[in-house]
Design an enzyme around this catalytic site. Sequence first.
Site, PDB file in Angstrom:
ATOM      1  N   HIS A  34       3.478   4.535   9.877  1.00 45.68           N
ATOM      2  CA  HIS A  34       4.313   3.370   9.580  1.00 45.68           C
ATOM      3  C   HIS A  34       5.477   3.757   8.671  1.00 45.68           C
ATOM      4  O   HIS A  34       6.643   3.453   8.960  1.00 45.68           O
ATOM      5  CB  HIS A  34       3.439   2.303   8.910  1.00 45.68           C
ATOM      6  CG  HIS A  34       4.151   1.030   8.577  1.00 45.68           C
ATOM      7  ND1 HIS A  34       3.996  -0.119   9.315  1.00 45.68           N
ATOM      8  CD2 HIS A  34       5.009   0.708   7.574  1.00 45.68           C
ATOM      9  CE1 HIS A  34       4.734  -1.081   8.792  1.00 45.68           C
ATOM     10  NE2 HIS A  34       5.364  -0.604   7.720  1.00 45.68           N
ATOM     11  N   GLU A  35       5.167   4.431   7.567  1.00 48.96           N
ATOM     12  CA  GLU A  35       6.208   4.760   6.597  1.00 48.96           C
ATOM     13  C   GLU A  35       7.196   5.791   7.135  1.00 48.96           C
ATOM     14  O   GLU A  35       8.389   5.744   6.821  1.00 48.96           O
ATOM     15  CB  GLU A  35       5.573   5.256   5.292  1.00 48.96           C
ATOM     16  CG  GLU A  35       4.621   4.282   4.634  1.00 48.96           C
ATOM     17  CD  GLU A  35       5.198   2.899   4.415  1.00 48.96           C
ATOM     18  OE1 GLU A  35       6.418   2.783   4.208  1.00 48.96           O
ATOM     19  OE2 GLU A  35       4.425   1.925   4.480  1.00 48.96           O
ATOM     20  N   GLY A  59       0.799  -1.217   0.000  1.00 44.21           N
ATOM     21  CA  GLY A  59       0.000   0.000   0.000  1.00 44.21           C
ATOM     22  C   GLY A  59       0.828   1.260   0.000  1.00 44.21           C
ATOM     23  O   GLY A  59       0.377   2.308  -0.469  1.00 44.21           O
ATOM     24  N   ALA A  60       2.032   1.183   0.561  1.00 44.95           N
ATOM     25  CA  ALA A  60       2.894   2.359   0.642  1.00 44.95           C
ATOM     26  C   ALA A  60       4.334   1.907   0.770  1.00 44.95           C
ATOM     27  O   ALA A  60       4.611   0.765   1.156  1.00 44.95           O
ATOM     28  CB  ALA A  60       2.493   3.239   1.830  1.00 44.95           C
ATOM     29  N   MET A  61       5.274   2.816   0.466  1.00 44.99           N
ATOM     30  CA  MET A  61       6.691   2.477   0.459  1.00 44.99           C
ATOM     31  C   MET A  61       7.506   3.632   1.025  1.00 44.99           C
ATOM     32  O   MET A  61       7.280   4.785   0.690  1.00 44.99           O
ATOM     33  CB  MET A  61       7.140   2.149  -0.967  1.00 44.99           C
ATOM     34  CG  MET A  61       8.620   1.891  -1.114  1.00 44.99           C
ATOM     35  SD  MET A  61       9.172   0.474  -0.136  1.00 44.99           S
ATOM     36  CE  MET A  61      10.906   0.884   0.029  1.00 44.99           C
ATOM     37  N   GLU A  62       8.507   3.285   1.859  1.00 46.37           N
ATOM     38  CA  GLU A  62       9.240   4.248   2.678  1.00 46.37           C
ATOM     39  C   GLU A  62      10.449   4.880   2.015  1.00 46.37           C
ATOM     40  O   GLU A  62      11.431   5.209   2.680  1.00 46.37           O
ATOM     41  CB  GLU A  62       9.693   3.568   3.973  1.00 46.37           C
ATOM     42  CG  GLU A  62      10.741   2.463   3.811  1.00 46.37           C
ATOM     43  CD  GLU A  62      10.164   1.069   3.636  1.00 46.37           C
ATOM     44  OE1 GLU A  62      10.900   0.092   3.838  1.00 46.37           O
ATOM     45  OE2 GLU A  62       8.969   0.971   3.305  1.00 46.37           O
ATOM     46  N   ASN A  63      10.432   5.107   0.710  1.00 47.82           N
ATOM     47  CA  ASN A  63      11.564   5.757   0.051  1.00 47.82           C
ATOM     48  C   ASN A  63      12.023   6.958   0.888  1.00 47.82           C
ATOM     49  O   ASN A  63      11.209   7.791   1.291  1.00 47.82           O
ATOM     50  CB  ASN A  63      11.160   6.241  -1.341  1.00 47.82           C
ATOM     51  CG  ASN A  63      10.403   5.192  -2.115  1.00 47.82           C
ATOM     52  OD1 ASN A  63      10.916   4.140  -2.442  1.00 47.82           O
ATOM     53  ND2 ASN A  63       9.128   5.474  -2.384  1.00 47.82           N
ATOM     54  N   GLU A  86      10.077  -3.973   9.156  1.00 47.86           N
ATOM     55  CA  GLU A  86       8.619  -4.001   9.117  1.00 47.86           C
ATOM     56  C   GLU A  86       7.966  -4.231  10.474  1.00 47.86           C
ATOM     57  O   GLU A  86       6.949  -3.619  10.784  1.00 47.86           O
ATOM     58  CB  GLU A  86       8.153  -5.050   8.111  1.00 47.86           C
ATOM     59  CG  GLU A  86       8.656  -4.820   6.694  1.00 47.86           C
ATOM     60  CD  GLU A  86       8.221  -3.478   6.107  1.00 47.86           C
ATOM     61  OE1 GLU A  86       7.361  -2.801   6.704  1.00 47.86           O
ATOM     62  OE2 GLU A  86       8.768  -3.109   5.058  1.00 47.86           O
ATOM     63  N   HIS A  89       9.744   4.224   9.292  1.00 48.28           N
ATOM     64  CA  HIS A  89      10.786   3.598   8.476  1.00 48.28           C
ATOM     65  C   HIS A  89      11.934   4.555   8.163  1.00 48.28           C
ATOM     66  O   HIS A  89      13.043   4.104   7.860  1.00 48.28           O
ATOM     67  CB  HIS A  89      10.202   3.140   7.140  1.00 48.28           C
ATOM     68  CG  HIS A  89       9.639   1.756   7.144  1.00 48.28           C
ATOM     69  ND1 HIS A  89      10.317   0.665   7.632  1.00 48.28           N
ATOM     70  CD2 HIS A  89       8.451   1.286   6.680  1.00 48.28           C
ATOM     71  CE1 HIS A  89       9.572  -0.424   7.467  1.00 48.28           C
ATOM     72  NE2 HIS A  89       8.438  -0.076   6.902  1.00 48.28           N
TER      73      HIS A  89
END
Length: 894
Positions: free
Chosen positions: A346-347, A310-314, A369, A350
């Site tokens: 959450h992201e 659903g989402a990514m921590e770039n 995670e 990270h």
Amino acid sequence: MTFRPGIALITGLLLAGSATVATAAPTTPGPVATATPLPANVPTQLPRTSAPMHYSISVTPDEKALTFTGHSTVDLTVFKPTDTIVLNARGLKISKATLVPAATGRAAIPVKITLDAKTQTVSFTATKPITPGNYRLTTDYTGTINTQANGLFALDYPDKVTGKTTRALFTQFEAPDARRFAPMYDEPSYKATFDLSAVVPADQMALGNMPIAETTDLGNGLKRVRFETSAKMSSYLLFFGLGHFERGTMPAMPGVTAGIVAPVGSGSQKDFALKSLAPLIPYYSDYFGQKYPLPKIDNIAGPGQSQFFGAMENWGAVFTFERILLDDPAITSARTRRAIYETQAHEVAHQWFGDLVTMAWWDDLWLNEGFASWMETKATEHFHPEWYPLLGRVNGREAAMGLDSFATTHPIVQHIRTVEQTNQAFDTITYQKGEAVIAMLEAYATPDVWRAGLRRYMAAHKFGNARTTQLWQAVEAAGAKGLTGIAEDFTTQPGVPLVKVTGAQCTGGKTTVTLTQSQFSQDQKDAVAAKPEHWRIPLFVSAGGAAARQVMTGNTAKVTTDGCGPVLVNSGQLGYYRTLYTPAMLAKLKAALPGMKPIDQLGLVRDQLALSGADYQDYAPALDLLAAIPQDANPVVAGQAASMYAGYYDLLSGNDAAQAKLAALASAKFEPRLAQLGFTPKKGEPLVEDSLRSTLISALGAMGDKRVAAEASRLFDSLQQDPHALDGPLKTTWLSIIARNATPRQWDELLALARGSKSAVGKATYYALLGRTTDKALAQKALDLALTSEPGATTSASIISAVSGENPDMAVNFYFDNEAKVSELIDDSARARYISRLADGSKDPAMVAKLESYAAKMSPDQAKPLNTVIGFLKQREKTRPRAVSQVTAWVDAQ
């Protein structure tokens, strides 16, 4: 990365009165002069002969042709003589490569380019040995822009102003997909700094990890954008985006700007996320003892969806699908607003646990995670305790135990050696079991000692990599004596402890409880009974007073606690284990349940129902506990209880009399609460009340409640006069009820709504609802629609998934019949698990044989998700008759 389809929570105002953080402008370390060899204990799929220091990458995307050209340089160090330098590359066509020694005056070394699709590598082989030292490797290449979320990918969506189809580009590199963007050392321990530039249309916004350093007008409607040099980071955290965007910003802390980037026309839909994002930066900076090291943190909304994440921590450029980032009052539910907050928490967590300090190898993915999952709950509890976020950990624990109690489970710390194993590592054990175990360890260490340990860990490994053991060492050094042994028991071996209460005696105002430990299992009870795993288990035992804390080190233990009330072994629901009580003790707990804390009400009921489901006890005492939840229970607990009633209603399918009686019991308990809330949301009401209304409508609607069904029909008919009649937080709730029982006319009307929507989220929602129908003819129409271009490249897979909710066998058979076409609708990372999700709800005994036959054609890594669901289905078929019989008997006795 946010793995769960939806998380839940929200945020609020700017951080006020938080702990002090440093106020100096953030700094990032510059490129190092020489790289260092990878430690021998860190796995790698690349030769250990070289490592990168710095990348310079320039790309020119062609959005229409879905291709891009690239030029990259890698400054690297060679550690020992070799004739070949090996990097990762996938799907790239490399036309030219040059290797130049860093020392001035030395000639370029000719190299031969060899691509290996199987190993996803490219070898640059010289005609003579390459001596140790620093070099620059330059490549020219072309690549593909994908239509699913792998590498550089495109998302098409309706423009929010004109409704015309437009296209945006984004990147998704976790786990092993940065190699689709440029030749790289695409493994987490090969950290380096990055310079990124791109030639793009002059009227579009380019996005990267860092702010733009320079923009050059190239004429002909093009510009070159160069971003500032990144921090030292792993390749999978690199990001590039391009499109017709708008950006809202606000200060997060001195020297750091928070921004929400979204498609043009999003307007105030960005505000909720932006006001949530900014306070998280100083909060995490203080908690971890390390200020946020970049000058900006953007969260970028992407229309569409993935079947994998659903989402990514770039780092500095979080990517989140629009459906869980933008707050659209026309369709965003209370549950989704909560998901917006939790996903973002959450992201952003990270940015420290994962980005600043990265796991050394994918074995320790949970360091990213599990900790981000745990931290999202902690941050939400800090900013929004009125949402009762700690109750969500009960659900996470139960989801983890549901998987962890089967023979197909795995430890938190895994053995990862292939790309497919890496993709499969993003699962419930890594996320939810990780969070549950961390919560238990924090309770054992005490929150202050735990935080001190995390600060030590961050300080020691920032801008670097770490292993799980290094975290335990840091927490022990902070004062948590004995934590390593407990932590290793719960992270390096699989399974769920079972704590049995064999006796309790009260003397002088204190209760002594006698306990034995074993292992809880769904499908291998005899095996674990004969040879169970052994854990050092933190116990939290109460009997009317404060909970006694003690570690169970042997097979038996005695715990003495204040009070002589009903014994609750996992008080506060902080432990990762199941508790089996005697019938007499359960009877006392039933009487005491209405007065318990909400987290113990929910945790006790969920725990006992799971024990009943696995045949450790009859269903009756567990269902008695469920029935004991009071009408005025905490709204989160009340919603969970209503959903459990709906679940058992579904279990009794085929027994109309039992279903009717269970529905009557549910209505008697929950209709007064729904009547109190009303069908219409109230301005300014607590989010949890709004969410409870939706849950009660859904649960009672699923059990055939006539008032709910009538209201759903009335509201849907009103859409004919007013297309905005259903706008608001309950829109998808009511439409889901309509969709499930849709007539052909109503199905066609939903299709018309999908085709007419100017909202990417609304359009995808309507299309997915078409698959929710129980009518098989309409479900087939939805499946057929999924293979057309109409829904969109990332929406079609969700239609098939929706069909699997009510017609799983149809969905699975459709997949088998159209495997090649359906595979194109799913990003690579999710393909192995997609079929298992479709099959999860099947009640057809023949399904197991179909799946086994299909799995036999796959590699062991690819077959892992299928083998897991096969185990579920076998066990469900075995236990369902007993469950139906016992639940029916309980209903009849009420």
